[in-house]
Design an enzyme around this catalytic site. Structure first.
Site, short mmCIF file in Angstrom:
data_model
loop_
_atom_site.label_atom_id
_atom_site.label_comp_id
_atom_site.label_asym_id
_atom_site.label_seq_id
_atom_site.Cartn_x
_atom_site.Cartn_y
_atom_site.Cartn_z
N LYS A 88 2.45 -23.86 11.36
CA LYS A 88 2.27 -24.28 12.65
C LYS A 88 0.71 -24.55 13.10
O LYS A 88 -0.16 -23.62 12.85
CB LYS A 88 2.75 -23.41 13.82
CG LYS A 88 3.21 -24.10 15.06
CD LYS A 88 4.01 -23.08 15.82
CE LYS A 88 4.27 -23.56 17.08
NZ LYS A 88 4.95 -22.18 18.11
O1 G3P Z 1 6.18 -21.65 21.10
C1 G3P Z 1 5.40 -22.35 22.08
C2 G3P Z 1 5.99 -22.56 23.25
O2 G3P Z 1 7.44 -22.74 23.39
C3 G3P Z 1 5.39 -21.67 24.36
O3 G3P Z 1 6.29 -21.51 25.59
O4 G3P Z 1 6.81 -20.63 27.87
O5 G3P Z 1 4.56 -19.86 26.72
O6 G3P Z 1 4.83 -22.27 27.56
P1 G3P Z 1 5.60 -20.80 27.01
#
Ligand code: G3P
Length: 218
Positions: A88
């Site tokens: 990633k």
């Molecule tokens: O994996 C990255 C992403 O899904 C992060 O999500 O909830 O931290 O905005 P969030």
């Protein structure tokens, strides 16, 4: 549409995997920190454990370097952990360069921190296997995350790009449904919105009635 779980929590990964609908896992440094994983060796070992838990699924492991050469070195180490690892890489200039290098050298990538169609075009041009638009964070900024998924899906179809759209930053079960409708190839979600898809009050009422009626002929 493929289902990934967005967590580094082994119990939650196991629960989703046991449902039989899981196609992979995404993690990031914040999710690793949340479950108390610290230090390179522990991080590497945790990724290996996740790969062994979710057989055949793609497991995204994020680099924390921001310089081209360092991203390449870190990505090579992550990719060597297990064949299921997807490296990633953040949507930055050196990240795009590194994704191009990884693609040319047979290492699959997931381009993260994507918030615009322009960034998604660059990720596809760099050969990323997945592009991760963060739809919840876009919604938080009063833009429409699901609309971005639809826009990217339209562009990728017109241009014939093979990069898969991985809708990330999912906050609700409705997000999952809307992303499926908008053309996402994959959705990565915490466990709760995935389990939320099961729920409907009429299912509960209907089941209670069937079970009550079944008692009469037992
Ligand atoms: O994996 C990255 C992403 O899904 C992060 O999500 O909830 O931290 O905005 P969030």
């Amino acid at each position: 549409m493929k289902f990934f779980i967005d967590t580094a929590d082994l119990e939650q990964i196991k629960e989703a995997n046991d449902l039989g609908i899981l196609n992979g896992v995404t993690t990031n440094p914040s999710l690793m920190a949340k479950v108390g994983i610290k230090g390179e060796a522990a991080v590497m070992n945790h990724y290996k454990t996740i790969c062994e838990l979710v057989k055949d699924g793609d497991i995204s492991a994020e680099v924390v370097s921001t310089d081209f050469k360092e991203i390449v070195e870190e990505g090579k180490k992550l990719a060597a952990i297990h064949p299921q690892i997807i490296v990633k890489v953040p949507m930055i200039k050196d990240g795009v360069k590194a994704m191009h290098w990884f693609t040319a050298n047979g290492i699959k990538t997931n381009c993260t921190l994507v918030f615009s169609a322009g960034q998604a075009i660059l990720a596809a041009k760099a050969g990323a296997k997945y592009v991760s638009p963060f739809i919840g964070r876009i919604d938080d900024s009063n833009w429409d995350g699901v609309e971005l998924i639809a826009q990217i899906a339209n562009i990728y179809a017109i241009q014939g790009y093979e990069t898969e759209i991985l809708a990330a930053s999912i906050r609700s079960s409705l997000h999952i449904v809307k992303c499926a409708e908008a053309g996402a190839d994959v959705v990565t979600s915490p466990l709760e919105p995935i389990l939320g898809l099961l729920k409907h009050p009429l299912t509960d009422i209907g089941l209670a009635k069937f079970l009550a009626d079944a008692k009469s002929f037992k």
